[in-house]
Design a protein around this motif. Structure first.
Motif, PDB file in Angstrom:
ATOM      1  N   LEU A  26      33.690  48.886 -41.523  1.00 30.25           N
ATOM      2  CA  LEU A  26      32.778  48.520 -40.432  1.00 30.25           C
ATOM      3  C   LEU A  26      33.057  47.105 -39.928  1.00 30.25           C
ATOM      4  O   LEU A  26      32.988  46.846 -38.719  1.00 30.25           O
ATOM      5  CB  LEU A  26      31.323  48.651 -40.890  1.00 30.25           C
ATOM      6  N   TRP A  29      36.089  47.310 -37.789  1.00 29.59           N
ATOM      7  CA  TRP A  29      35.758  47.986 -36.534  1.00 29.59           C
ATOM      8  C   TRP A  29      35.056  47.019 -35.572  1.00 29.59           C
ATOM      9  O   TRP A  29      35.382  46.964 -34.387  1.00 29.59           O
ATOM     10  CB  TRP A  29      34.882  49.202 -36.825  1.00 29.59           C
ATOM     11  N   VAL A  30      34.106  46.234 -36.086  1.00 29.14           N
ATOM     12  CA  VAL A  30      33.397  45.264 -35.241  1.00 29.14           C
ATOM     13  C   VAL A  30      34.371  44.213 -34.722  1.00 29.14           C
ATOM     14  O   VAL A  30      34.307  43.808 -33.554  1.00 29.14           O
ATOM     15  CB  VAL A  30      32.234  44.607 -36.021  1.00 29.14           C
ATOM     16  N   PHE A  32      37.633  44.431 -34.159  1.00 26.08           N
ATOM     17  CA  PHE A  32      38.715  44.860 -33.282  1.00 26.08           C
ATOM     18  C   PHE A  32      38.330  45.884 -32.220  1.00 26.08           C
ATOM     19  O   PHE A  32      39.205  46.405 -31.527  1.00 26.08           O
ATOM     20  CB  PHE A  32      39.880  45.402 -34.129  1.00 26.08           C
ATOM     21  N   ARG A  33      37.045  46.135 -32.020  1.00 22.84           N
ATOM     22  CA  ARG A  33      36.679  47.108 -30.986  1.00 22.84           C
ATOM     23  C   ARG A  33      36.723  46.507 -29.593  1.00 22.84           C
ATOM     24  O   ARG A  33      36.624  47.210 -28.602  1.00 22.84           O
ATOM     25  CB  ARG A  33      35.317  47.729 -31.272  1.00 22.84           C
ATOM     26  N   GLY A  34      36.823  45.180 -29.484  1.00 15.17           N
ATOM     27  CA  GLY A  34      37.005  44.553 -28.188  1.00 15.17           C
ATOM     28  C   GLY A  34      35.784  43.845 -27.626  1.00 15.17           C
ATOM     29  O   GLY A  34      35.886  43.176 -26.601  1.00 15.17           O
ATOM     30  N   ASP A  35      34.628  43.967 -28.256  1.00 12.27           N
ATOM     31  CA  ASP A  35      33.414  43.336 -27.752  1.00 12.27           C
ATOM     32  C   ASP A  35      33.232  41.911 -28.255  1.00 12.27           C
ATOM     33  O   ASP A  35      32.384  41.182 -27.764  1.00 12.27           O
ATOM     34  CB  ASP A  35      32.170  44.140 -28.165  1.00 12.27           C
TER      35      ASP A  35
END
Length: 161
Positions: A26, A29-30, A32-35
């Motif tokens: 997780l 994911w946070v 490298f998701r782009g946000d």
């Protein structure tokens, strides 16, 4: 009795492993998701979170290989997860596994809240979040009691009583 204790140790080990792996996944994911803009402070906090999740994985591995040491470190890991809070510029929340939280939200009025989360992490010093809450992770609290019972059983097994 010994077989039942071994099964309980395996279940706790699996919980620690899955919680740690889920936390690392997780966190990645946070990141490298782009946000999120990757800055040095963000990377430092991510490494800190990753270190805590790696500690959870270590606890799980040690429960299989060296149960006494694994139980001691698992106790420390769960103690870190019992209390979560946010007051002004300070906040801390660490969950490697499951959180069923019971707490008080003190923004505006005092509201009793029940919160649920999977592996999660929040840490801040010096940045105002606008939140004011304190809570107790009931899962971690129950696991602490369970670990203490397993430690007592382990002590009895080693003493031969």
């Amino acid at each position: 009795m010994r077989n039942k204790t071994q099964n309980q140790l395996r279940a706790l080990a699996l919980y620690q492993l899955v919680g740690g792996v889920a936390g690392i996944l997780l966190t990645l994911w946070v990141l490298f998701r782009g946000d999120l803009v990757l800055t040095v402070p963000v990377l430092r906090l991510s490494l800190f979170a990753g270190g805590l999740y790696a500690f959870s994985i270590l606890c799980g591995v040690l429960l299989w290989r060296r149960p006494r040491r694994g139980l001691t470190l698992s106790l420390v890991n769960q103690v870190l997860q019992v209390l979560y809070f946010s007051f002004g510029a300070y906040s801390f929340q660490y969950v490697a596994g499951l959180r069923l939280g019971f707490g008080l939200d003190m923004v505006g009025s005092w509201t009793v809240k029940f919160r649920m989360a999977l592996s999660s992490f929040q840490f801040s010093i010096g940045s105002e979040t606008g939140q004011k809450f304190i809570g107790i992770n009931l899962v971690a609290l129950l696991l602490i009691f369970w670990i203490e019972r397993l430690m007592e059983k382990q002590a009895k097994d080693y003493s031969g009583k």
